[in-house]
Write a protein that holds these residues in place. Sequence first.
Motif, PDB file in Angstrom:
ATOM      1  N   TRP A  65     -19.876 -22.753 -21.399  1.00 16.21           N
ATOM      2  CA  TRP A  65     -20.164 -21.416 -20.879  1.00 16.21           C
ATOM      3  C   TRP A  65     -20.893 -20.595 -21.929  1.00 16.21           C
ATOM      4  CZ3 TRP A  65     -16.574 -17.289 -22.690  1.00 16.21           C
ATOM      5  CH2 TRP A  65     -16.953 -16.014 -22.251  1.00 16.21           C
ATOM      6  N   SER A  66     -21.915 -19.865 -21.469  1.00 11.90           N
ATOM      7  CA  SER A  66     -22.630 -18.932 -22.337  1.00 11.90           C
ATOM      8  C   SER A  66     -22.463 -17.527 -21.776  1.00 11.90           C
ATOM      9  CB  SER A  66     -24.116 -19.293 -22.394  1.00 11.90           C
ATOM     10  OG  SER A  66     -24.856 -18.296 -23.083  1.00 11.90           O
ATOM     11  N   CYS A  67     -22.150 -16.560 -22.639  1.00 11.59           N
ATOM     12  CA  CYS A  67     -21.964 -15.176 -22.204  1.00 11.59           C
ATOM     13  C   CYS A  67     -23.116 -14.313 -22.710  1.00 11.59           C
ATOM     14  CB  CYS A  67     -20.639 -14.614 -22.712  1.00 11.59           C
ATOM     15  SG  CYS A  67     -20.308 -12.924 -22.146  1.00 11.59           S
ATOM     16  N   VAL A  68     -23.733 -13.559 -21.795  1.00 11.31           N
ATOM     17  CA  VAL A  68     -24.828 -12.659 -22.147  1.00 11.31           C
ATOM     18  C   VAL A  68     -24.314 -11.217 -22.132  1.00 11.31           C
ATOM     19  CG1 VAL A  68     -27.160 -11.897 -21.607  1.00 11.31           C
ATOM     20  CG2 VAL A  68     -26.441 -14.194 -20.982  1.00 11.31           C
ATOM     21  N   PHE A  69     -24.444 -10.539 -23.250  1.00  8.21           N
ATOM     22  CA  PHE A  69     -24.173  -9.096 -23.283  1.00  8.21           C
ATOM     23  C   PHE A  69     -25.516  -8.410 -23.015  1.00  8.21           C
ATOM     24  CE2 PHE A  69     -20.862 -11.110 -25.703  1.00  8.21           C
ATOM     25  CZ  PHE A  69     -19.719 -10.449 -25.274  1.00  8.21           C
ATOM     26  N   ILE A  70     -25.680  -7.966 -21.777  1.00  8.26           N
ATOM     27  CA  ILE A  70     -27.010  -7.557 -21.331  1.00  8.26           C
ATOM     28  C   ILE A  70     -27.416  -6.188 -21.869  1.00  8.26           C
ATOM     29  CG2 ILE A  70     -26.322  -6.501 -19.129  1.00  8.26           C
ATOM     30  CD1 ILE A  70     -28.721  -8.246 -17.950  1.00  8.26           C
ATOM     31  N   HIS A  71     -26.443  -5.353 -22.220  1.00  9.65           N
ATOM     32  CA  HIS A  71     -26.675  -4.100 -22.949  1.00  9.65           C
ATOM     33  C   HIS A  71     -25.300  -3.538 -23.308  1.00  9.65           C
ATOM     34  CE1 HIS A  71     -25.989  -0.768 -19.803  1.00  9.65           C
ATOM     35  NE2 HIS A  71     -25.340  -1.832 -19.442  1.00  9.65           N
ATOM     36  N   ASP A  72     -25.242  -2.407 -24.022  1.00 10.79           N
ATOM     37  CA  ASP A  72     -23.939  -1.972 -24.540  1.00 10.79           C
ATOM     38  C   ASP A  72     -23.443  -0.647 -23.960  1.00 10.79           C
ATOM     39  OD1 ASP A  72     -25.662  -0.222 -25.798  1.00 10.79           O
ATOM     40  OD2 ASP A  72     -24.624  -0.277 -27.712  1.00 10.79           O
ATOM     41  N   LYS A  73     -24.139  -0.068 -23.015  1.00 10.87           N
ATOM     42  CA  LYS A  73     -23.696   1.197 -22.441  1.00 10.87           C
ATOM     43  C   LYS A  73     -22.677   0.961 -21.329  1.00 10.87           C
ATOM     44  CE  LYS A  73     -26.259   3.637 -25.108  1.00 10.87           C
ATOM     45  NZ  LYS A  73     -25.610   4.366 -26.228  1.00 10.87           N
ATOM     46  N   CYS A  74     -21.797   1.947 -21.137  1.00 11.94           N
ATOM     47  CA  CYS A  74     -20.763   1.801 -20.124  1.00 11.94           C
ATOM     48  C   CYS A  74     -20.524   3.148 -19.435  1.00 11.94           C
ATOM     49  CB  CYS A  74     -19.462   1.285 -20.745  1.00 11.94           C
ATOM     50  SG  CYS A  74     -18.249   0.721 -19.524  1.00 11.94           S
ATOM     51  N   THR A  75     -19.869   3.099 -18.281  1.00 15.34           N
ATOM     52  CA  THR A  75     -19.560   4.319 -17.535  1.00 15.34           C
ATOM     53  C   THR A  75     -18.170   4.846 -17.854  1.00 15.34           C
ATOM     54  OG1 THR A  75     -18.749   2.968 -15.693  1.00 15.34           O
ATOM     55  CG2 THR A  75     -21.059   3.653 -15.629  1.00 15.34           C
TER      56      THR A  75
END
Length: 491
Positions: A65-75
Amino acid sequence: MKTKKSRLLPHKARFFTQKEAVATNRKRERYLRLLSDKICFSFMDNKAHAGALSPGCFMCAKGTWSCVFIHDKCTTDCFFCPGDRKSIGWNSGRTEGIIFSNPDDYADYVNKFGFKGAGFSGGEPLLVFDKLTRYIKTLRKKNGDGLYIWMYSNGDLIDISKLKKLKESGLNEIRFNIAARGYDLKPVRMASGIIDKVTVEIPAIPEDYEIVKRLLPKLYEIGVNFLNIHQLDTYPHNYKNYVKRKYRLLDIPYSPVFASELAALKILKYAVDKKIKLPVNYCSSAYKNNIQLNSKRQRFALWLKDRFYDITEAGYIRSFYIEGREGDLKKVTGAFKRNAYLDGLWALKRDEGKIYISQHLLKQIPDSACNFNLNVSYYKPVIRWRPVKNILTRTVSLNSRKTIAVEGLRVFDFIKMSPLARKTFVKMFIEKKGVDKSIGYFYRNYNLLARKNIKEMRKEIRALFGLRQLEWAGCGFPKIKQHGLPFSFYE
């Protein structure tokens, strides 16, 4: 004489005393005994679960499995979040420290390294919805229907239109952290029936045990396929929140919250006692360290393995070599040459002044040549943007635009291994005779009269014990210890 009790500083983490550690071990063992014949303990007893695992969780344990952190902003701004919500931010796909701004490059990376699944996380991935769907479509197009794709979300931005587009893009599974929005099930209900697999994945928050317990039958009724519960881990950006809540931390990697583990085991017990059909999976910090990271290392280590580099069970690369004066090296090579069946199991590197050997030759080395110059080194496999000068490096071309490097970072050296330490090493790690038998052999045969003191003996024993975490994957839940004692998964 009375001594003053030390006051807990406002920012200081709380660990266990020896007395508390003993009591806490008993409490956890009681729950594990109650669950022993009711649930599964898979992947070397590291993963406790009732019912089946999701395909993504199974791939995670296998290292595919590969995990992509697509960006770091959150709601949201959850107290348990490991990320720094005050950071400047980045807005590119990132995995293992490598940035993939082009989805085609990432799809080629997944294909090149043979991953079977890919997960998208953040921040909140739905904040960059168009980008997310572009990545998913590209993965599906270039890697086919066999690739399993899922994403994580808190559900804040979900709607029916987005769910249908995610399904059309090729998403197989969506995972909701409902703890981030007060355990609201609305996003979960919307996804059920649109996305093939719907999972609820939440941290085991001790204070929320009763809430989660009451939700279990509801989750099953609305079509949730899996419930994943993970242990609260400590990071620089959340530890002060844990201190405020007076959580006790375990003195092992990730400094996890013990009460979180207890809450997860209680949820598992409630689910099986009430015969709730919803599969429940507990993802502990021990599992992450013992299995998840080991499997990841194994995958990258394969790119560096050759006849003189072995991959240990823990996913590290091990290399044996003899180093010394020219005359000593001639004795060893002479012994090897007299045995034709040893051809191909050793190589003399004159420019380095070393003889690299396979582990199969450890029994063939003359004792006279091993008193001072038989060494073993361990390397951690990692991937980088570009090669760095290192003894173990391989450049991997993903396509005509992008290359990355697989490297082995040296993490430990056992220098000048004595003949007895070598034989003990063989018994413990090659022949797998067990710790007690192997160390007992070492003590019985150690000649203290040949040394001025016992410092060398203690040094070799410490090294042999320390190698266990580089050689073996940990099995089961690690023993809880008093803060400050040496850490090991194997005691």
